[in-house]
Design an enzyme around this catalytic site. Structure first.
Site, PDB file in Angstrom:
ATOM      1  N   GLN A  80       0.851  -1.194   0.000  1.00  0.00           N
ATOM      2  CA  GLN A  80       0.000   0.000   0.000  1.00  0.00           C
ATOM      3  C   GLN A  80       0.879   1.233   0.000  1.00  0.00           C
ATOM      4  OE1 GLN A  80      -0.139   2.233   2.525  1.00  0.00           O
ATOM      5  NE2 GLN A  80       0.764   1.124   4.256  1.00  0.00           N
ATOM      6  N   SER A 126       0.570   6.775   2.734  1.00  0.00           N
ATOM      7  CA  SER A 126       1.169   7.897   3.466  1.00  0.00           C
ATOM      8  C   SER A 126       2.249   8.608   2.664  1.00  0.00           C
ATOM      9  CB  SER A 126       1.795   7.388   4.762  1.00  0.00           C
ATOM     10  OG  SER A 126       0.820   6.845   5.600  1.00  0.00           O
ATOM     11  N   GLU A 168     -10.111  -1.608   6.171  1.00  0.00           N
ATOM     12  CA  GLU A 168      -8.872  -1.788   6.918  1.00  0.00           C
ATOM     13  C   GLU A 168      -9.145  -1.700   8.419  1.00  0.00           C
ATOM     14  OE1 GLU A 168      -5.995   1.241   6.108  1.00  0.00           O
ATOM     15  OE2 GLU A 168      -4.325  -0.074   6.580  1.00  0.00           O
ATOM     16  N   GLU A 202      -5.832   8.207  17.617  1.00  0.00           N
ATOM     17  CA  GLU A 202      -6.349   9.544  17.956  1.00  0.00           C
ATOM     18  C   GLU A 202      -7.447   9.943  16.967  1.00  0.00           C
ATOM     19  OE1 GLU A 202      -3.133   8.720  18.072  1.00  0.00           O
ATOM     20  OE2 GLU A 202      -2.961   8.885  20.251  1.00  0.00           O
TER      21      GLU A 202
END
Lengths: 331, 384
Positions: free
Chosen positions: B125, B128, B246, B366
């Site tokens: 993947q 990011s 995911e 978070e």
């Protein structure tokens, strides 16, 4: 495998919720704490009409059959509404007498179960698995105690002691009194009843936790500081997110335990629901601030109950021991 | 409400159990984060695929058995209970494949899915970027229109499996005008080979030094139109369906945690059992957590079967399993005492390092807690 409440079970929860909302249970709980049992008995009567005390009583004794899932559904609502009284103990006593009948000793069931199922008998119960105190012995009309393989009608009780939760009135039962049954079947029925009590307490704790979360979410949306609702602050949001996670993962344990009624499953549900509800209480108090720390504010009814239910019918340590040992009386 | 499996599900379980008993390697494979281990795992994917066990929930035409989600959960339980190796093809199977089923073309599915199922093509993947982690909409790598396709440029990082994988998938900014209020507009979802001209792969060692991920430097890498998924510019919406997977139940099936908690209990008993009650309580919590996750997943599977969809609830799942996984491995290492420090002391050490990444990837915890608070509890969007 269909691990979801069915429409009827969900409707049962909704109808109890509506009935209890209308019954002003916080006022009944406060009166109960002060020793005035009349408003609590009125709620009790409505619960009986809804069939709550017949959920652990077979049909031949005027019950609805042994329905642990419905019991869990009902006790979540009882917890959400902070219903006072020995509700857990009454249902567990029904399970005990039913089990005893199933093991061949039907006389106590024939004598006591119909009035218990109908709600006429407010029943408290002391078992070796449940600690030294009976709940609400002064309000109960039937006091059962099983120790050393003997089931008795207690002749009375000692002084009522204050609980951390003022609504829960604790007293030791007198060990003497009329002998109802004796032998290994009493021991086995006692263990079985302890699982029902633990299951119902887990459900009640989950309901207490849900009520605490609901009230706190509503509060942090309207309470402003620094010119903004405190519910917008990430520290507040994350704390409440963790509360929701705890409650939402205790819920399937509860219903899974209701389906299997195996001691380790019940103990797992009790441990998880107890921790989740207590976590909800700690967060609720912190996020309400000083108002949450007052007795006059209704939140206190759930705050103190969350702590008390954590140790009732299986402390966290005892539950964890049961999860690993495989059952009561094992290891 | 019941926990009973049907006769068909029971038969499927027995068939899976029998196959796994005859095929799962007796010795654990080397870590899939090494070149040697990657090859061994690739071979294992092929063995699974040869008898249609690598992607049981996929349609038969792509190498699966076309089973529903309950049977998939049953297979996963049996797989991990049998000690089945970690799946090197999981990025492709769990992240890219669901997107192709929903948004790909028939041609793409026919071309891409069978070699993915067999381990012939292993996917990495590429979400990011150096300045763009959980805030995926801020990514800056570009896709420029060219004859018959696109030229992609920029830098991707933390690309899982990319050190040894064959191809990658990710999002690229195809509309250079970024609207500050709507940064998720103008992104395109595409696939590219890691050995193409213009691609440089720099493996990055994770905490234990193993190259579990890599940086990708892309310099005008050509991607044909056939390798764009869905409409150009619609990449964000398409990718969101993938990240939901995911975080949701497909990335971490409960079977893995149930098997690992069972292993922990066996180890605890082997170490003498009840002596240390603090440790005993943590072992019990591992058992309770695995059961909670299993039942939570079964409830979700029942909801799927009843036609419901799962949205923001997948964030509950992600936070739960990622934190549970760490607690489980910490307990095992503490149980081992001084030997728990040994990096090659068995699966626990490798599993521990792997677990530490859980709260960081797939959207940090978070961000997941923000989603839970705002979408499930209805709290106001506020200061981050």
């Amino acid at each position: 495998m269909r691990f979801l409440l069915d429409d009827e079970q969900r409707e049962f929860a909704r109808s109890l919720d509506a009935m209890l909302t209308a019954a002003d249970t916080p006022a009944a709980a406060r009166a109960w704490a002060a020793g005035d049992f009349a408003p609590g008995r009125a709620v009790w009567g409505r619960l009986a009409d809804a069939g709550v005390f017949a959920l652990a009583v077979p049909e031949e004794h005027e019950g609805m059959g042994l329905l642990p899932v419905e019991t869990a559904v009902a006790f979540v609502e009882l917890g959400r509404h902070a219903v006072p009284g020995p509700v857990v103990e009454t249902v567990a006593a029904g399970a005990l007498l039913s089990r005893l009948a199933g093991l061949g000793d039907a006389a106590p069931a024939k004598r006591l179960l119909p009035s218990l199922a109908s709600g006429d008998a407010v029943t408290t119960l002391a078992l070796p698995e449940g600690g030294p105190f009976a709940l609400d012995a002064d309000a109960a009309t039937l006091r059962l105690t099983a120790t050393g393989g003997e089931l008795r009608l207690a002749s009375g009780h000692a002084r009522v002691e204050r609980s951390l939760d003022p609504v829960r009135r604790l007293a030791r039962l007198r060990p003497d009194g009329e002998l109802l049954a004796s032998g290994p079947s009493v021991t086995e029925a006692s263990r079985y009843a302890a699982d029902w009590a633990s299951l119902a307490t887990a459900a009640q704790a989950l309901g207490v936790g849900l009520a605490l979360l609901d009230r706190t979410v509503a509060y942090v949306k309207q309470r402003t500081q620094f010119g903004t609702p405190i519910g917008g602050f990430q520290a507040v949001k994350h704390r409440l997110a963790d509360v929701l996670i705890g409650l939402e993962f205790a819920r399937p344990l509860l219903y899974g335990a209701a389906l299997t009624l195996k001691t380790p499953d019940v103990a797992a549900a009790k441990a998880a629901a107890g921790e989740a509800a207590y976590g909800a209480a700690r967060a609720a108090l912190q996020l309400h601030g000083a108002i949450g720390y007052t007795a006059e504010y209704d939140l206190s009814l759930w705050l103190t109950k969350a702590r008390a239910l954590r140790s009732a019918w299986g402390s966290p340590g005892e539950c964890r021991r049961l999860v690993l040992s495989g059952g009561r009386g094992v290891g | 409400m019941d926990l009973d499996f049907t006769a068909g599900e029971g038969e499927f379980r027995q068939r899976a159990r029998a196959w796994l008993a005859g095929h799962v390697p007796g010795q654990p494979l080397p870590s899939l984060e090494t070149r040697e281990g990657f090859a061994a795992h690739r071979a294992w994917e092929g063995e699974l695929a040869a008898d249609r066990w690598s992607v049981v929930s996929w349609p038969e035409e792509y190498g699966g058995q076309g089973v529903d989600i309950v049977k998939w959960l049953v297979f996963e339980e049996e797989y991990f209970a049998a000690g089945g190796p970690g799946r090197v093809s999981q990025n492709g199977i769990n992240l890219l494949a669901p997107t192709l089923f929903d948004f790909g073309t028939d041609e793409q599915r026919a071309r891409i899915l069978p070699p993915m199922a067999s381990g012939e093509v292993i996917w990495a993947q590429a979400w990011s970027e150096p300045e763009s982690g959980s805030d995926l909409a801020s990514l800056r790598s570009t896709a420029r229109r060219t004859e018959g396709g696109w030229l992609i440029s920029g830098q991707k990082t933390w690309s899982s499996r990319a050190a040894f994988a064959d191809r990658a998938f990710g999002l690229f900014r195809s509309d250079p005008a970024v609207d500050a209020a709507k940064p998720h507009r103008g992104l395109t979802y595409l696939m590219f080979p890691l050995d193409a001209d213009g691609v440089t792969v720099r493996p990055i060692g994770r905490l234990d030094g193993k190259p579990a991920f890599a940086e990708l430097f892309l310099d005008d890498v050509f991607v044909p139109d056939d390798d764009v998924i869905g409409e150009p510019g619609q990449g964000w919406r398409i990718a969101m369906s993938t990240t939901g997977n995911e975080r949701g139940l497909t990335l971490r099936s409960p079977g893995r945690f149930v098997a690992t908690a069972d292993r922990l209990v066996r180890q605890w008993r082997a170490h003498g059992g009840p002596g240390d009650t603090a440790l005993r309580d943590r072992v019990a919590d591992a058992v309770i957590g695995a059961r909670a996750y299993q039942l939570f997943t079964w409830a979700n599977a029942s909801r799927f079967a009843a036609g419901e969809t799962i949205g923001a609830e997948s964030s509950l799942n992600k936070v739960f399993w990622s934190e549970y996984d760490i607690a489980l491995h910490e307990t095992a290492l503490d149980l081992l005492g001084a030997e728990g420090e040994l990096a090659d002391g068995g699966d626990w050490a490798e599993g521990y390092v792997f677990s530490l990444a859980g709260p960081i990837y797939a959207g940090t915890n978070e961000i997941q807690r923000d989603i839970i608070a705002e979408r499930l509890l209805g709290l106001p969007k506020g200061r981050r």
